[in-house]
Every structure is written in C-alpha cells, then in structure tokens.
Design a protein around this motif. Structure first.
Motif, PDB file in Angstrom:
ATOM      1  N   UNK A  66       0.830  -1.205   0.000  1.00 30.72           N
ATOM      2  CA  UNK A  66       0.000   0.000   0.000  1.00 30.72           C
ATOM      3  C   UNK A  66       0.866   1.256   0.000  1.00 30.72           C
ATOM      4  N   UNK A  67       1.960   1.230   0.756  1.00 35.06           N
ATOM      5  CA  UNK A  67       2.851   2.388   0.803  1.00 35.06           C
ATOM      6  C   UNK A  67       3.476   2.635  -0.561  1.00 35.06           C
ATOM      7  N   UNK A  68       3.754   1.578  -1.289  1.00 31.55           N
ATOM      8  CA  UNK A  68       4.348   1.739  -2.613  1.00 31.55           C
ATOM      9  C   UNK A  68       3.327   2.273  -3.611  1.00 31.55           C
ATOM     10  N   UNK A  69       2.042   2.041  -3.365  1.00 36.13           N
ATOM     11  CA  UNK A  69       1.006   2.430  -4.314  1.00 36.13           C
ATOM     12  C   UNK A  69       0.380   3.785  -3.999  1.00 36.13           C
ATOM     13  N   UNK A  70       0.724   4.403  -2.890  1.00 34.98           N
ATOM     14  CA  UNK A  70       0.088   5.661  -2.500  1.00 34.98           C
ATOM     15  C   UNK A  70       1.124   6.719  -2.163  1.00 34.98           C
ATOM     16  N   UNK A  71       0.672   7.951  -2.095  1.00 30.40           N
ATOM     17  CA  UNK A  71       1.547   9.046  -1.694  1.00 30.40           C
ATOM     18  C   UNK A  71       1.451   9.326  -0.194  1.00 30.40           C
ATOM     19  N   UNK A  72       0.521   8.677   0.505  1.00 31.80           N
ATOM     20  CA  UNK A  72       0.368   8.878   1.943  1.00 31.80           C
ATOM     21  C   UNK A  72       1.573   8.322   2.685  1.00 31.80           C
ATOM     22  N   UNK A  73       1.891   8.942   3.803  1.00 38.64           N
ATOM     23  CA  UNK A  73       2.976   8.465   4.649  1.00 38.64           C
ATOM     24  C   UNK A  73       2.380   7.479   5.658  1.00 38.64           C
ATOM     25  N   UNK A  74       2.491   6.203   5.374  1.00 39.17           N
ATOM     26  CA  UNK A  74       1.872   5.185   6.214  1.00 39.17           C
ATOM     27  C   UNK A  74       2.589   5.015   7.548  1.00 39.17           C
ATOM     28  N   UNK A  75       3.766   5.568   7.706  1.00 41.17           N
ATOM     29  CA  UNK A  75       4.498   5.455   8.963  1.00 41.17           C
ATOM     30  C   UNK A  75       3.827   6.246  10.085  1.00 41.17           C
TER      31      UNK A  75
END
Length: 89
Positions: A66-75
């Motif tokens: 998901x992190x690779x597919x989005x611009x959101x900072x999942x951290x």
C-alpha cells in the motif's frame, strides 16, 4: 639455534591452545539427541506461533504494498492493520 627453539616452543603452545579449545568445544556441544529435544522446544514449532508470524508477515507485506502504491505516509498511522487515516507527507 635459539630461533628454532623459540619457533618450536611457540608451535607447541599454539598446538596446545588449539587442543584445549577443541576439547572444550567437544565437551560443550550438545549431542544429536539433545539437539532434537532443543528443536522440539523452540517456539517456532508451535502452530499458533507460526500462524501468528505468518499473519504478521502478511500485514507487513500489505502495508509495504500500500505504501508503494500511495503518496500517503503510512508510517504516521496509529493502527497499521487498517488502511487510510494517516497523515500526509
């Protein structure tokens, strides 16, 4: 002659040290039966523990995908098990 004597003494001391080290290694190393007992006692042999580890790996992989597919900072997410809800970068 003196050099040869010193070399022989050094060789004997190194050989004795290696012999003592090898003997201690043989004394400390568990036998095959003990190794099998130790393997049975390992937590990874428990099916519940293996299922938990597999689920954790799935969650981590899903988060990375998901992190690779989005611009959101999942951290910045409080709960990584759900999508969205994180702060933007």
């Amino acid at each position: 002659m003196d050099t040869l004597r010193k070399a022989l003494i050094v060789g004997a001391l190194l050989g004795a040290g290696a012999g003592v080290g090898s003997a201690l290694f043989v004394l400390v190393t568990p036998g095959e039966q003990r190794k099998q007992e130790m393997l049975k006692e390992m937590p990874e042999q428990d099916p519940r523990r293996r299922d938990e580890a597999a689920r954790t790996k799935e969650l981590v992989l899903a988060t990375l995908q998901e992190a690779a597919a989005t611009q959101d900072n999942v951290a910045w997410r409080k709960n990584w098990t759900v999508g969205g809800g994180g702060r933007s970068a």
